[in-house]
Write a protein that holds these residues in place. Structure first.
Motif, short mmCIF file in Angstrom:
data_model
loop_
_atom_site.label_atom_id
_atom_site.label_comp_id
_atom_site.label_asym_id
_atom_site.label_seq_id
_atom_site.Cartn_x
_atom_site.Cartn_y
_atom_site.Cartn_z
N SER A 35 0.83 -1.20 0.00
CA SER A 35 0.00 0.00 0.00
C SER A 35 0.86 1.26 0.00
CB SER A 35 -0.93 0.01 1.23
OG SER A 35 -1.57 1.26 1.35
N ARG A 36 0.83 2.00 -1.10
CA ARG A 36 1.63 3.22 -1.17
C ARG A 36 1.08 4.31 -0.24
NH1 ARG A 36 0.67 4.31 -7.47
NH2 ARG A 36 1.14 2.08 -7.40
N ASN A 37 -0.24 4.29 0.01
CA ASN A 37 -0.82 5.27 0.92
C ASN A 37 -0.38 5.01 2.36
OD1 ASN A 37 -2.85 7.10 -0.62
ND2 ASN A 37 -3.19 5.03 -1.43
N ARG A 38 -0.37 3.75 2.76
CA ARG A 38 0.12 3.42 4.10
C ARG A 38 1.61 3.77 4.22
NH1 ARG A 38 -0.60 -0.05 8.63
NH2 ARG A 38 1.39 -0.86 9.35
N THR A 39 2.38 3.47 3.17
CA THR A 39 3.81 3.78 3.19
C THR A 39 4.03 5.29 3.30
OG1 THR A 39 4.30 1.83 1.84
CG2 THR A 39 5.97 3.56 1.90
N PHE A 40 3.27 6.06 2.52
CA PHE A 40 3.36 7.51 2.57
C PHE A 40 3.03 8.03 3.98
CE2 PHE A 40 1.49 11.75 2.12
CZ PHE A 40 2.43 12.40 1.34
N GLY A 41 1.95 7.51 4.56
CA GLY A 41 1.57 7.91 5.90
C GLY A 41 2.61 7.56 6.93
N ASN A 42 3.22 6.39 6.78
CA ASN A 42 4.25 5.96 7.72
C ASN A 42 5.43 6.93 7.70
OD1 ASN A 42 5.24 3.92 9.61
ND2 ASN A 42 6.75 3.46 8.03
#
Length: 328
Positions: free
Chosen positions: A254-261
């Motif tokens: 998940s790129r969105n989860r990675t970005f948020g992390n």
């Protein structure tokens, strides 16, 4: 049958792989001329899902979009929502006459806060019955590995939904079709926002217990919002809604989860975007849904948390404390 795929990223490449399972002609528009030359010579995308072997007898890459659109029965959009206006700026409505349009974009057009299918229908004067959206949990990386996946095709036109579901069904992808196109699109937009929240809180040190609570609350939040903006007798726990939320909130892909992390670990938005090298649709979607909700006034603490962190430069720890008190 001829199908045009617009976009050169991971999801476009995954859709090309799925469609290659069928005996159809695939016309693939990419902006990058070097990528086109590489695909023609080496039969794989050099930048995304490079392990996927492409079939030169079935796939023809184009740099001229107008040429790629000629004589196709289906047109699939697989570019980030933030770039869709720019990609189609020189295309007129005549090129879409008689074609069915499918959005593989899980985002909103940020300039007008509209769903991609609504924007497309209005921009090119296309009946919504001729437009569909791809929904459900299906990471491009797993498609590349031919792992069993499930997709739901939604359209106001049942014939359109069923037709594309049949086209996308293959030995490693099972498909279904429904008519709740607005519901699945809004749910897909919002699950990216939730994935950002999961990443941010994980970056701050929250564990699995908290994430389970937040994702449970997120499903309620999505249901409240979607039922307010698009009332419908939908099954919100179906894979097109809940399944997509779960895979985006939890998956390593998940790129969105990675970005948020990255944000949770202290990265600035600009730095996180540069390092990710891919578009996190949830970043733009957060602002769009926040603007829409000013009128709807749905209770959305997770959206408010992400918006405050990304757009109002709120303290991560203070925003997190507020969020914790609002979850149940």
């Amino acid at each position: 049958m001829s199908v045009t795929v617009i976009g050169g990223g991971s999801w476009a490449t995954a859709l090309i792989k799925i469609l290659s399972e069928k005996n159809i002609k695939i016309k693939w528009w990419l902006r990058d001329m070097e990528a086109i030359a590489h695909i023609k010579k080496h039969h794989h995308n050099p930048q995304y899902l490079s392990s996927v072997e492409l079939h030169p007898s079935k796939i023809k890459p184009y740099n001229n979009l107008k040429e790629a659109l000629k004589n196709s029965e289906w047109v699939i959009l697989a570019i980030p929502a933030a770039f869709i206006e720019g990609a189609l700026i020189d295309v007129n409505a005549d090129l879409f006459v008689g074609k069915k349009i499918v959005s593989g974009v899980k985002g909103m057009v940020p300039s007008c806060n509209k769903l991609v299918t609504d924007w497309f229908s209005e921009k090119f004067n296309i009946d919504k019955n001729q437009i569909a959206a791809i929904a459900g949990p299906c990471h491009a990386e797993e498609v590349a590995l031919e792992k069993q996946s499930y997709l739901t095709i939604a359209s106001d036109g049942l014939e359109t939904a069923q037709g594309f579901a049949d086209l996308l069904s293959c030995r490693f992808v099972k498909t279904a079709y429904i008519t709740d196109i607005d519901g699945v699109e809004y749910a897909a937009v919002m699950k990216n926002i939730v994935a950002l929240a999961c990443g941010i809180t994980h970056g701050l040190g929250a564990g699995d217990n908290f994430q389970a609570v937040m994702v449970s609350n997120a499903m309620l939040e999505i249901e409240r919002f979607v039922n307010k903006i698009s009332p419908n007798a939908r099954q919100i726990n179906a894979s097109a809604y809940l399944g997509d939320l779960l895979v985006t909130a939890y998956s390593q892909f998940s790129r969105n989860r990675t970005f948020g992390n990255m944000i949770g670990r202290g990265y600035s938005v600009k730095t996180a975007q540069m390092e990710l090298k891919m578009i996190a649709e949830g970043y733009y979607a957060t602002k769009s849904i926040h603007e829409i909700n000013k009128k709807l006034e749905v209770k959305m603490p997770i959206l408010d948390f992400v918006y405050g962190v990304l757009y109002k430069n709120q303290s991560l720890l203070k925003a997190f404390e507020v969020l914790k008190e609002q979850l149940i």
